[in-house]
Design an enzyme around this catalytic site. Structure first.
Site, mmCIF file in Angstrom:
data_model
loop_
_atom_site.group_PDB
_atom_site.id
_atom_site.type_symbol
_atom_site.label_atom_id
_atom_site.label_comp_id
_atom_site.label_asym_id
_atom_site.label_seq_id
_atom_site.Cartn_x
_atom_site.Cartn_y
_atom_site.Cartn_z
ATOM 1 N N LYS B 73 10.743 -36.888 -5.132
ATOM 2 C CA LYS B 73 10.646 -37.058 -6.586
ATOM 3 C C LYS B 73 12.041 -37.039 -7.192
ATOM 4 O O LYS B 73 12.921 -36.306 -6.716
ATOM 5 C CB LYS B 73 9.786 -35.908 -7.137
ATOM 6 C CG LYS B 73 9.364 -36.032 -8.587
ATOM 7 C CD LYS B 73 8.453 -34.844 -8.941
ATOM 8 C CE LYS B 73 7.994 -34.865 -10.383
ATOM 9 N NZ LYS B 73 7.073 -33.731 -10.670
ATOM 10 N N SER B 148 2.930 -35.052 -12.979
ATOM 11 C CA SER B 148 4.114 -35.868 -13.140
ATOM 12 C C SER B 148 4.638 -36.485 -11.836
ATOM 13 O O SER B 148 5.434 -37.413 -11.891
ATOM 14 C CB SER B 148 5.211 -35.023 -13.769
ATOM 15 O OG SER B 148 5.576 -33.963 -12.903
ATOM 16 N N SER B 172 1.293 -30.866 -11.215
ATOM 17 C CA SER B 172 2.009 -32.127 -11.032
ATOM 18 C C SER B 172 2.068 -32.661 -9.596
ATOM 19 O O SER B 172 2.498 -33.785 -9.373
ATOM 20 C CB SER B 172 3.432 -31.997 -11.568
ATOM 21 O OG SER B 172 3.416 -32.108 -12.970
#
Ligand code: ZN
Lengths: 482, 483
Positions: B73, B148, B172
């Site tokens: 990420k 996310s 997330s």
């Protein structure tokens, strides 16, 4: 003294703790490096970095707390103080809000009115910010530069109770603090390098009234003297306002050293909301009994205790003890020398005399000199053994002071050995008698003083190396034989 | 042989047995990326520095990860590789250091192939808050991948990376894993170093793996779990070899099903699918009981207070002074701060910073932040008590399957998607999301298994068993047809 009004002063002192590395990263704390060279991702607050507490900074703070008679918190924590400023890379300062490491301490200072106790509200640990550098003057400069070398240097914030009553007491308090911190070895308290900074709160109230008057905060004092002066100025200014029944405004004022007055920094101070909350990146700090006890045992003897011991143990005058314990290094030098040469008063005389004279003359710090107690002791022994005269000793001492050389070696290299050889001195003594018939006559007529003059001539001739007692005796013998 | 469809564990085995060459794997994945990335848009940046011609298998022979590709990420700091947090604020920010997890992956012989898209600064549940572009759910081109960590979940689901790392502050990792039909683990707070993870909410953030099966989760946990002297909130303990818990055995497991969770607004199909999975576990020998949990109704509120409070402070450093975006032609210092933040942050980030600033303000702190901390303690204690009796607590990962891009306009509606995942972060416990079925639109459904602190191995064993029992045999979304 003002009979009607009492002055109330509180001091907030920030002291840089003298650890090798910063409080939350391993960067060096060394002063005076090229801007932004003592930095790393952590102290620059780069995204993703985390603080790791330097245990040494905690030790130093606990030492300070103990020396200032504080309670050490078994449980304390760090909090974030949020505000925007370019010298604060994370836009928050890691500090301690409601649970400081040390609190409820006190110190006692000697004043004209006797011993005065000043409370210490709290001492907490926090990180220092960076430094803005302006190109040219601040109002004309088109931009500012930031040096983050200082960012993250550990700071102890020491907050006093409003127990200080005169500007002179404030100075005494600071002197005491400085001496104590230096003794502990936790800070050099150098105001010029910014390792000690002090803000003051001052207000006036009618004597006998308990409620405080409106307080004014004073900033930007760069020496203890300036603090005393600023407080004295402010005391007078506020008294005048009261006399004229003018209102005292709660505000921050800055000390202008050149104009010798305080100047209002802002009309009405905006209340800053720092939005303190517990620092989630650090775990709470738990100091168990053992840790605190270990530190307590390691605490060096504090100045006032040491002074009293010197008076008792070495039987030296209080004045001497006071001077000698003014710094830990000086006191150490004294004790080191006394173990080598057991005449404390003589040692004290040399340290207070020649040593401090040279330190002041050369504008040096006690710790920067090359003298050791051992060297000084050895030199004093050489005097006793008539190897050198007291006059030569001063020359030897000065050389030792600068080079740290062994006194025997200095005497040898420079040929300073005292002449105690009768054969060598005889010719000189005979010559002097021949050259000074008037003085000889005086002596014969009982004017003993003139012998001193003759001895002085011999000393001059031998560049101070002659043994004066011996020369004196030789004159007496020779002249009586004439 | 479509190598991009294989799991990390498979690929590792194939390399060891010399049935395949590293080059072939990279070639297959590159091919897949070339084909599907224009549609899915899972990456913010691909690591251009990997020179496939120079990839020498020998360098990796003795390593744990054998030179295999890992996506991470874009909120994990990578030296010399942009780390944007999908924000304009950090669009060109190149960190000078590696996050601890990145170093661990490198030391284990893994290769970071790219940085995946996310909601800006990890704030969101759909990856629509990326300042660059939304990511598309490989299972439905008008659907969000969740967030996310939507880019990480989509990359894994689409076969563009066998595994990826995500970060989980309120769900997330688990929510996008559930939406994209992959497995996602949020480890115990303190199990994986946060050093180098760009902070959203420091007391809740945790890095964890996303993968196509539980084997790979165990493998990645072996690499990333462990103490780190650079992170004081990391816990110093030893971890087991998680792959030893890849056992199909739930005999004797005691599972709690929280009444309060299932009384909430959940899609029927999701409820059905999760309950079916629970039944299968029961059949396999687990003991299932309904339990009461306290504080569930306050969890979301407490979460949004704590998370935004910490975020308001964590994101204050983006002021234009040192790195990242700086607003041009500001008149003075304050203008520079304000303009920079005005231009650099998106709507959701600004909303949360304002919310967080508000709840920490003088006069409100006690009513909001302090109260939220009390709820936190309550929820944590409640879980602790439950875990004295139960091995696992089970719930849906999310109340619905993946929603449509642009469907949720109201922030509160979006926040409600985290209702089952936030209590886990608040309590700091580990939880895993495992695929348990599909709805009638063909969208994946996920089940969440929650466990006690530092009992990831328990979750791994239960999740592995469930995977074997359900035997969903999830195929790949047929993306290439649509390109
Ligand atoms: Zn540093």
């Amino acid at each position: 003294m003002d009979n009607k009004f009492e002055t109330v002063i509180g001091l907030e002192v920030h002291v840089q703790l003298d650890t090798d590395s910063k409080i939350f990263c391993s960067c060096s704390t060394e002063f005076g490096k090229e801007p932004n060279t003592n930095t790393c991702p952590v102290c620059l607050g780069l995204p993703g970095t985390l603080p790791v507490l330097n245990k040494k900074a905690v030790d130093y703070l606990v030492m300070t707390g103990l020396a200032l008679n504080c309670d050490i918190a078994s449980y304390s924590k760090f909090d974030r103080k949020n505000y925007f400023y370019p010298d604060l890379p994370k836009a928050y300062q890691i500090s301690q809000y409601d649970l400081p490491l040390a609190k409820d301490g006190y110190i006692e200072v000697e004043t004209e009115e006797g011993t005065h106790k000043i409370g210490i509200t709290r001492i907490h640990l926090e990180e220092d910010a960076g430094k803005l550098i302006h190109e040219g003057s601040i109002d004309k400069s088109s931009g500012s530069l930031v040096d983050y070398n200082r960012t993250g240097v550990p700071l102890a914030e020491i907050v006093s109770e409003p127990d200080i009553r005169t500007p002179a007491q404030a100075r005494e308090y600071l002197n005491y603090l400085k001496k104590t911190l230096e003794y502990l070895g936790v800070s050099d308290c150098n105001m010029e390098e910014g390792s000690l900074r002090c803000d003051a709160n001052i207000s006036l109230r009618p004597r006998g009234q308990e409620q405080f008057g409106t307080k004014v905060e004073l900033k930007n004092m760069n020496s203890f003297k300036a603090i005393e002066k600023a407080l004295a100025y402010e005391q007078k200014r506020q008294r005048k306002l009261i006399d004229n029944t003018d209102e005292i405004i709660q505000e921050t004022r800055t000390w202008d050293e050149d104009k010798n007055k305080t100047i209002s920094m802002r009309g009405k101070e905006e209340a800053n909301d720092y939005r303190y909350f517990p620092e989630p990146d650090l775990v709470p700090l738990e100091i168990n009994e053992n840790w605190a006890e270990e530190i307590r045992e390691r605490l060096p003897e504090m100045p006032s205790v040491r002074k009293n011991r010197f008076i008792k143990e070495y039987e030296i005058p209080e004045y001497d003890a006071d001077v000698l314990t003014d710094s830990r290094e000086l006191a150490d030098l004294f004790e080191e020398c006394v173990t080598e040469y057991n005449d404390p008063k003589e040692v004290s005389n040399w340290i207070m005399g020649e040593f401090l004279r040279l330190v002041n003359e050369e504008k040096m710090e006690v710790g920067d000199t090359k003298i050791t107690g051992q060297l000084l002791g050895k030199m004093l022994k050489m005097m006793d053994e008539d190897v050198i005269s007291s006059k030569i000793a001063k020359t030897v001492f000065e050389e030792m002071f600068h080079t740290g050389k062994d006194p025997e070696k200095i005497v040898e290299e420079k040929g300073l050995k005292q002449i105690s050889d009768e054969d060598k001195l005889e010719t000189i003594v005979e010559n002097i008698i021949e050259e000074n018939p008037d003085a000889v006559e005086d002596i014969k007529n009982g004017k003993d003083k003139a012998i001193g003059y003759l001895v002085g001539q011999v000393m001059k001739e031998t560049k101070g190396k002659a043994n004066p007692q011996m020369v004196n005796q030789m004159f007496r013998d020779k002249i009586s034989e004439l | 042989m479509k190598l991009y469809t294989r799991t990390l564990s498979d690929l590792k085995e194939m390399l060891v047995e010399e049935r395949v060459k590293l080059d072939d794997i990279y070639e297959s994945i590159s091919y897949r990326v070339k084909n599907v990335e224009p549609l899915v848009k899972a990456y913010v940046n691909q690591n251009e520095e990997i020179d496939l011609d120079e990839l020498d298998e020998k360098d990796y022979e003795d390593t744990y990860l054998k030179g295999l590709p890992i996506a991470i990420k874009d909120n994990m700091s990578t030296e010399n590789l942009k780390t944007t947090c999908s924000s304009k604020m950090l669009e060109d920010y190149v960190p000078p250091y590696n996050a601890t997890v990145v170093n661990k992956i490198k030391e284990a012989g893994g290769i970071i192939t790219g940085k995946t898209n996310m909601d800006e600064f990890a704030m969101g549940s759909s990856t629509e808050n990326s300042a660059f572009n939304p990511t598309v759910n490989p299972w439905g081109k008008n659907r969000v991948p969740g967030g996310s960590s939507g880019g990480s979940a989509a990359a894994v689901a689409a076969g563009m990376a066998p595994v990826a790392l995500g970060s989980d502050t309120g769900g997330s990792i688990r929510q996008p894993a559930s939406f994209c039909g992959v497995v996602g683990l949020k480890p115990t707070y303190g199990a994986v170093s946060r050093y180098g993870l760009v902070a959203f909410a420091s007391s809740l953030d945790q890095i964890g793996p996303l993968a196509r099966n539980v084997d790979d989760i165990a493998l990645m946990m072996n690499v990333i779990a462990g103490n780190d002297e650079k992170d004081s909130t990391c816990v110093d303990r030893t971890y087991p070899d998680f792959t030893e818990y890849l056992k199909n055995d739930v005999e004797g497991y005691k599972i709690g099903i929280p009444n309060q969770y299932f009384e909430m607004d959940i899609d029927d199909e999701v409820k059905e699918s999760v309950m079916n999975a629970v039944k299968q576990l029961e059949k396999a020998g687990a003991k299932v009981e309904k339990v009461d949990v306290t504080g569930a109704e306050y969890a979301l509120a407490a979460y949004y207070i704590i998370a935004t409070a910490e975020a308001s402070s964590n994101l204050a450093r983006y002021d234009g002074v040192r790195y990242g975006l700086r607003a041009e032609d500001a008149n003075n210092l304050n203008d520079m701060f304000t303009e920079t933040r005005q231009q650099g942050f998106g709507e959701e980030v600004k909303r949360r910073i304002m919310l967080g600033t508000y709840v920490l303000s003088a006069g409100y702190y006690d009513d909001y932040y302090l109260k939220a901390q009390k709820v936190r303690t309550l929820i944590k204690n409640d879980f602790d008590e439950l875990f004295e009796e139960y091995d696992l607590i089970v719930s849906p990962t999310t109340p619905t399957t993946a929603f449509e891009i642009g469907e949720k306009r109201d922030p509160l509606e979006m926040y409600a998607a985290d209702i089952f995942t936030v209590p886990v972060n608040i309590a700091g416990i580990p939880a895993i999301s495992v695929p348990c079925g599909f709805d009638n639109k063909g969208l994946p459904i996920g089940i969440q298994l929650m466990g006690p602190h530092f009992k990831e191995e328990k979750l791994i064993q239960a999740a592995y068993s469930l995977e074997k029992i359900l035997d969903l045999d999830i195929d790949y979304p047929d993306l290439e047809m649509e390109v």
